[in-house]
Each structure stands twice: as C-alpha cells, then as structure tokens.
Design a protein around this motif. Structure first.
Motif, PDB file in Angstrom:
ATOM      1  N   VAL A  76     -74.570 -82.068  -7.491  1.00 57.15           N
ATOM      2  CA  VAL A  76     -74.389 -80.723  -7.640  1.00 57.15           C
ATOM      3  C   VAL A  76     -73.111 -80.025  -7.640  1.00 57.15           C
ATOM      4  CG1 VAL A  76     -74.572 -80.205  -5.146  1.00 57.15           C
ATOM      5  CG2 VAL A  76     -75.364 -78.422  -6.689  1.00 57.15           C
ATOM      6  N   HIS A  77     -71.916 -80.873  -7.369  1.00 59.81           N
ATOM      7  CA  HIS A  77     -70.541 -80.598  -7.213  1.00 59.81           C
ATOM      8  C   HIS A  77     -69.820 -81.244  -8.428  1.00 59.81           C
ATOM      9  CE1 HIS A  77     -70.969 -78.649  -3.569  1.00 59.81           C
ATOM     10  NE2 HIS A  77     -71.375 -79.504  -2.832  1.00 59.81           N
ATOM     11  N   GLU A  78     -70.534 -81.701  -9.248  1.00 55.26           N
ATOM     12  CA  GLU A  78     -69.919 -82.487 -10.623  1.00 55.26           C
ATOM     13  C   GLU A  78     -68.999 -81.437 -11.261  1.00 55.26           C
ATOM     14  OE1 GLU A  78     -72.596 -84.883 -12.640  1.00 55.26           O
ATOM     15  OE2 GLU A  78     -71.100 -85.347 -14.234  1.00 55.26           O
ATOM     16  N   VAL A 131     -79.328 -78.281  12.345  1.00 54.89           N
ATOM     17  CA  VAL A 131     -78.293 -79.231  12.016  1.00 54.89           C
ATOM     18  C   VAL A 131     -77.047 -78.577  11.410  1.00 54.89           C
ATOM     19  CG1 VAL A 131     -77.535 -81.235  10.448  1.00 54.89           C
ATOM     20  CG2 VAL A 131     -79.386 -81.448  11.747  1.00 54.89           C
ATOM     21  N   ARG A 132     -77.267 -77.732  10.529  1.00 55.82           N
ATOM     22  CA  ARG A 132     -76.113 -76.857   9.839  1.00 55.82           C
ATOM     23  C   ARG A 132     -75.309 -76.223  10.863  1.00 55.82           C
ATOM     24  NH1 ARG A 132     -74.490 -78.133   4.337  1.00 55.82           N
ATOM     25  NH2 ARG A 132     -73.830 -75.949   4.227  1.00 55.82           N
ATOM     26  N   ARG A 133     -76.057 -75.593  11.675  1.00 53.25           N
ATOM     27  CA  ARG A 133     -75.403 -74.635  12.664  1.00 53.25           C
ATOM     28  C   ARG A 133     -74.638 -75.500  13.652  1.00 53.25           C
ATOM     29  NH1 ARG A 133     -77.324 -69.304  12.319  1.00 53.25           N
ATOM     30  NH2 ARG A 133     -76.664 -68.889  14.675  1.00 53.25           N
ATOM     31  N   SER A 189     -78.068 -81.878   4.973  1.00 51.78           N
ATOM     32  CA  SER A 189     -78.538 -81.015   3.842  1.00 51.78           C
ATOM     33  C   SER A 189     -78.829 -79.634   3.918  1.00 51.78           C
ATOM     34  CB  SER A 189     -80.276 -81.640   3.977  1.00 51.78           C
ATOM     35  OG  SER A 189     -80.323 -82.923   3.873  1.00 51.78           O
ATOM     36  N   ASP A 190     -78.295 -78.718   2.777  1.00 50.72           N
ATOM     37  CA  ASP A 190     -78.560 -77.383   2.943  1.00 50.72           C
ATOM     38  C   ASP A 190     -79.567 -76.548   2.950  1.00 50.72           C
ATOM     39  OD1 ASP A 190     -78.632 -77.331   0.455  1.00 50.72           O
ATOM     40  OD2 ASP A 190     -76.650 -76.754  -0.128  1.00 50.72           O
ATOM     41  N   GLY A 191     -80.790 -77.129   2.523  1.00 47.80           N
ATOM     42  CA  GLY A 191     -82.113 -76.437   2.485  1.00 47.80           C
ATOM     43  C   GLY A 191     -83.250 -77.478   2.219  1.00 47.80           C
TER      44      GLY A 191
HETATM   45 MG    MG Z   1     -73.440 -78.991   0.555  1.00 49.30          MG
END
Ligand code: MG
Ligand code: CDP
Length: 149
Positions: free
Chosen positions: A51-53, A84-86, A117-119
């Motif tokens: 996704v960051h390519e 986890v993200r928090r 993971s973000d979602g």
């Molecule tokens: Mg991310």
C-alpha cells in the motif's frame, strides 16, 4: 473475537524490547493466538507494505523491516485492532501520547518499534501473509472471564 497482526520491528528486537512490548499487550488482556521470531525477506516485506509503494519512505521502510529478525504475533480480543493501535500510539513517536509503546520507547517515525494492522480488511490481508491457519491457536484462558465481560 477480532484478530490483528502485530510485528515487533527490528529496532525493538535489537534493543532488547521484545519482552517489554509483548508484556504491554499481554497485561492489557489481549490473547496471543500466534507468535514467532522470523526474518522478513524482501518479497514478503514488499507484499506487506504494498500500500505504501511509491512513497518516499517505501524503500527505506523495506530495508528497515528486513534488516534484522522481528517477532510476529496474532493478538485476539474484542476490538483488538483498535486496542492494539491505541496501545502502540501514533505512527510518529514524536507525536505519540505518553504511555504508548511508540512514545515510551521511540523518537523517530522510521524507527517506531511496532506494527499493528490498521483495520479489519488489512488484518484479514496481513495475518495470512505471516501465519498458516494451523499456526493460529483457538483456546481459552482461565482468566478470560475476568477480562472479557
Ligand atoms: Mg499502516
Ligand atoms: O505503521 P502505521 O500504520 O502507524 O503507519 P503507516 O503510515 O502505515 O506507515 C507504515 C510504516 O512506514 C510506519 O510504521 C513507519 O515505519 C514507516 N514510515 C516512515 O518511515 N516514514 C513516514 N513518513 C511514514 C511511515
């Protein structure tokens, strides 16, 4: 119960923070469904961060994540992804809230210690990149009823 992928990144492994980081998630109550030490190779790194390519930090990110062993985990709990993200804090440790992993152990965005993971779609994509189904264990802890209502 929701599952999410966590990576304890090379900087955290090199700095001897594996135990500290696992302990924060474990004490919070999240259940470890899978866990291993591994070295991420370049093809896996490129798939995981696809996704960051093309972004300016992409190539340094690939070099960073493949530079040394990592610990990968699947963590479980209600709302595990968001929890986890928090617990990790903002992507840039300089902006992360004190008390989060990234703020308490880091200073710079390119050395931010941990991935989560973000979602839900991301978790569903990322978990099978690192674990086969038989490596992910379904079990109950005797303490679960004191953690999950
Ligand atoms: Mg991310
Ligand atoms: O990891 P997180 O989801 O919080 O952030 P991201 O925006 O998905 O970026 C993935 C990773 O790329 C970050 O965790 C950093 O390791 C790295 N990154 C970087 O080195 N420089 C940036 N400006 C943005 C991200």
């Amino acid at each position: 119960m929701e599952r999410t992928l966590v990576i304890i990144k090379p900087d955290a492994v090199q700095r001897g923070l594996i135990g500290e980081i696992i302990a924060r998630f474990e004490r919070r109550g999240l259940r470890i469904a899978a866990l291993k030490l591994m070295q991420i190779d370049e093809p896996l790194a490129r798939r995981h961060y696809a996704v960051h390519e093309g972004k300016p930090f992409y190539e340094p990110l690939i070099r960073y994540i493949t530079s040394s062993p990592v610990v990968v985990m699947v963590l479980e709990g209600n709302d595990a992804i968001e929890i986890v993200r928090r617990t990790m804090g903002a992507t840039n440790p300089a902006e992360a809230a004190p008390g989060t992993i990234r703020a308490d152990f880091g200073l710079e965005i390119g050395r931010n210690l941990v991935h989560g993971s973000d979602g839900p779609e991301t978790a569903a994509f990322e978990v099978p990149l690192f674990f086969t189904e038989d490596e992910i264990l379904s079990y109950e802890r005797d303490t679960d009823r004191w953690i999950f209502e």
